[in-house]
Design a protein around this motif. Sequence first.
Motif, short mmCIF file in Angstrom:
data_model
loop_
_atom_site.label_atom_id
_atom_site.label_comp_id
_atom_site.label_asym_id
_atom_site.label_seq_id
_atom_site.Cartn_x
_atom_site.Cartn_y
_atom_site.Cartn_z
N LEU A 224 -21.66 8.08 -10.29
CA LEU A 224 -22.07 9.19 -9.43
C LEU A 224 -21.71 8.85 -8.00
O LEU A 224 -22.04 7.76 -7.52
CB LEU A 224 -23.58 9.44 -9.54
CG LEU A 224 -24.16 10.37 -8.47
CD1 LEU A 224 -23.59 11.77 -8.59
CD2 LEU A 224 -25.68 10.40 -8.55
N ARG A 225 -21.03 9.77 -7.34
CA ARG A 225 -20.71 9.59 -5.93
C ARG A 225 -21.00 10.91 -5.22
O ARG A 225 -20.33 11.92 -5.46
CB ARG A 225 -19.24 9.20 -5.75
CG ARG A 225 -18.90 8.78 -4.33
CD ARG A 225 -17.47 8.29 -4.22
NE ARG A 225 -16.51 9.37 -4.40
CZ ARG A 225 -15.18 9.21 -4.32
NH1 ARG A 225 -14.68 8.01 -4.11
NH2 ARG A 225 -14.38 10.24 -4.48
N SER A 226 -21.99 10.90 -4.36
CA SER A 226 -22.33 12.10 -3.59
C SER A 226 -22.03 11.86 -2.12
O SER A 226 -21.93 10.71 -1.67
CB SER A 226 -23.81 12.46 -3.76
OG SER A 226 -24.65 11.47 -3.18
N PRO B 290 -22.55 14.00 2.05
CA PRO B 290 -23.25 15.09 2.73
C PRO B 290 -22.56 16.45 2.67
O PRO B 290 -23.19 17.46 3.00
CB PRO B 290 -23.35 14.59 4.18
CG PRO B 290 -23.33 13.10 4.06
CD PRO B 290 -22.38 12.83 2.93
N GLY B 291 -21.29 16.48 2.26
CA GLY B 291 -20.61 17.77 2.16
C GLY B 291 -20.84 18.48 0.84
O GLY B 291 -20.46 19.65 0.70
N MET B 292 -21.48 17.83 -0.12
CA MET B 292 -21.71 18.43 -1.43
C MET B 292 -22.98 19.27 -1.43
O MET B 292 -23.91 19.02 -0.65
CB MET B 292 -21.81 17.34 -2.50
CG MET B 292 -20.53 16.55 -2.68
SD MET B 292 -20.73 15.23 -3.92
CE MET B 292 -19.07 14.56 -3.96
N LEU B 293 -23.03 20.27 -2.31
CA LEU B 293 -24.17 21.19 -2.41
C LEU B 293 -24.50 21.83 -1.06
O LEU B 293 -25.65 22.10 -0.74
CB LEU B 293 -25.42 20.48 -2.96
CG LEU B 293 -25.28 19.76 -4.30
CD1 LEU B 293 -26.63 19.21 -4.74
CD2 LEU B 293 -24.71 20.68 -5.36
N ALA B 294 -23.44 22.07 -0.27
CA ALA B 294 -23.65 22.57 1.09
C ALA B 294 -24.39 23.90 1.10
O ALA B 294 -25.26 24.14 1.95
CB ALA B 294 -22.31 22.70 1.81
N GLY B 295 -24.08 24.78 0.16
CA GLY B 295 -24.73 26.08 0.13
C GLY B 295 -26.20 26.01 -0.17
O GLY B 295 -26.96 26.93 0.15
N ALA B 296 -26.64 24.90 -0.77
CA ALA B 296 -28.05 24.74 -1.12
C ALA B 296 -28.78 23.82 -0.16
O ALA B 296 -29.95 23.51 -0.35
CB ALA B 296 -28.17 24.19 -2.53
N GLY B 297 -28.09 23.34 0.89
CA GLY B 297 -28.73 22.48 1.87
C GLY B 297 -28.23 21.06 1.90
O GLY B 297 -28.67 20.25 2.71
N GLY B 298 -27.30 20.72 0.98
CA GLY B 298 -26.67 19.40 1.01
C GLY B 298 -27.56 18.30 0.44
O GLY B 298 -28.65 18.53 -0.08
N LEU B 299 -27.05 17.07 0.54
CA LEU B 299 -27.79 15.89 0.10
C LEU B 299 -27.15 14.66 0.72
O LEU B 299 -26.06 14.73 1.28
CB LEU B 299 -27.83 15.78 -1.42
CG LEU B 299 -26.59 15.31 -2.19
CD1 LEU B 299 -26.96 15.07 -3.66
CD2 LEU B 299 -25.44 16.28 -2.10
N ASP B 300 -27.83 13.52 0.62
CA ASP B 300 -27.31 12.30 1.21
C ASP B 300 -26.15 11.76 0.38
O ASP B 300 -25.94 12.14 -0.77
CB ASP B 300 -28.41 11.23 1.29
CG ASP B 300 -29.39 11.49 2.44
OD1 ASP B 300 -29.11 12.36 3.28
OD2 ASP B 300 -30.43 10.79 2.49
N GLY B 301 -25.41 10.85 0.99
CA GLY B 301 -24.34 10.19 0.29
C GLY B 301 -24.85 8.98 -0.49
O GLY B 301 -25.51 8.11 0.08
N PHE B 302 -24.55 8.94 -1.77
CA PHE B 302 -24.97 7.83 -2.63
C PHE B 302 -23.83 7.43 -3.56
O PHE B 302 -22.98 8.25 -3.90
CB PHE B 302 -26.17 8.24 -3.50
CG PHE B 302 -27.50 7.73 -3.00
CD1 PHE B 302 -28.10 6.62 -3.57
CD2 PHE B 302 -28.15 8.37 -1.95
CE1 PHE B 302 -29.32 6.15 -3.12
CE2 PHE B 302 -29.36 7.91 -1.49
CZ PHE B 302 -29.96 6.80 -2.06
N PHE B 303 -23.86 6.17 -3.98
CA PHE B 303 -23.05 5.71 -5.10
C PHE B 303 -24.00 5.14 -6.13
O PHE B 303 -24.89 4.33 -5.79
CB PHE B 303 -22.05 4.63 -4.67
CG PHE B 303 -21.26 4.08 -5.84
CD1 PHE B 303 -20.06 4.66 -6.21
CD2 PHE B 303 -21.74 3.01 -6.58
CE1 PHE B 303 -19.34 4.19 -7.29
CE2 PHE B 303 -21.04 2.53 -7.67
CZ PHE B 303 -19.84 3.11 -8.03
N VAL B 304 -23.83 5.54 -7.39
CA VAL B 304 -24.71 5.07 -8.46
C VAL B 304 -23.86 4.76 -9.69
O VAL B 304 -22.98 5.55 -10.06
CB VAL B 304 -25.78 6.12 -8.85
CG1 VAL B 304 -26.81 5.51 -9.81
CG2 VAL B 304 -26.47 6.69 -7.61
#
Length: 424
Positions: free
Chosen positions: A386-388, A390-404
């Motif tokens: 999983l790699r997130s 801050p540009g992801m889910l922008a329409g829903a408010g975004g999320l932090d950047g993570f690697f899992v």
Amino acid sequence: MDIPGLPARRAALNLIDAVLRRGETLDQAAGAALARVRGDADRALARAIAGEVLRWKADLDALIDSATRQRLPDDAKPRAVLELMLAQVLRLETPAHAVIATGLPLLAGGPRRLAHGVFSTLTKREATLPEVPTLPDAARMRWGERAGAIAAGLAVPPPLDLALRDPAQTQAWAGKLGGTSLMPGHVRLPRGTAVENLEGFREGAWWVQDLAASLPARLLGSGAGRRVLDLCAAPGGKTLQLAAAGWQVTALDISKRRLERLRANLERTGLCADVVQADALAWQPEAPFDAVLLDAPCTATGTCRRHPDVLHRIGPRQIAEMTELQEALTARAAGWLKPGGTLVYAVCSLEPEEGAEQARKVTLRPQPVALHELPEGLAPTDEGWLRSDPGMLAGAGGLDGFFVARWRNPEPARVRLREHQAVS
């Protein structure tokens, strides 16, 4: 007697200086910088001003340079004061007269006329900032093709995410709090919500935790009484998740102060964990675990929308220091698993050295992340990680950047052979 609002602006200036000149985090600098600021509202204002300056610094500087005949030195105090003044007008919508009244006194004995002239020129010109912040050159070069999407995620400060003690009550709590949910056990509220005043806080029905930060613990599923080690656990969001999911949790962290917050959250929520203060590089468990969750210390560049100081104070030296520690912790964590046990490694970092490059060193059997384990709009990488950002889910408010990433410790061959024979 101080001009009303001036202490907050002076504190903001000191916060910015602590980050840019001394390499401190905003949290580290806050104690000294905010010591003379009275009232929660003014302290919050100082933090907000500093955050906006750090988030938009390159663009604020470009405006300042466009209005001066001779470029101000990067470390000149008038430049810093102008950044602060422009951030208030352009980002916080503070009236220009209030900005002038509380900004120019910061240059007492200095070039106030110059600052006033530049500010007036830009406001009369109706200067604006771009839709997306310009990243510092060093960060933009490190993040490569991802830089544009990450920058877009910084344009608006993030909302407030809550993790629920009982995911079955997701819709009920979203309704009570007037929020939205992106997956079971999650509720999102607008930024600026006073957490302590919300329904459910006192009884511990939820805790504050970014959506991305909640995903690593979710990947371990239901505990059903099994034992898990939450390594580098404080301040405790993942410990609470694991305990609520039925795991017997050992929560280990080196920081006494941060573990005090973890204990307070356990008490508020009524959840249980065995809390251990120790150095993970020296500590040894009495017995192996069914699972280990390592949310490793990192540069935290994935939290740049909440902590824009990381845009300016993280570089190769800090990344190298963190990767060395992460590799050592991952090796120890892998050695504390039972046969068949699961290891989840996570960092809130955007740096490949702390994410993919660390994952490639692990010799356990990969257990890829599945699409159904993630909120809608996120997908695993081709490697099953999983790699997130801050540009992801922008329409829903975004999320932090993570690697899992997730692995399973292979069971001994003879055990697998007996199981195969039994099935046959």
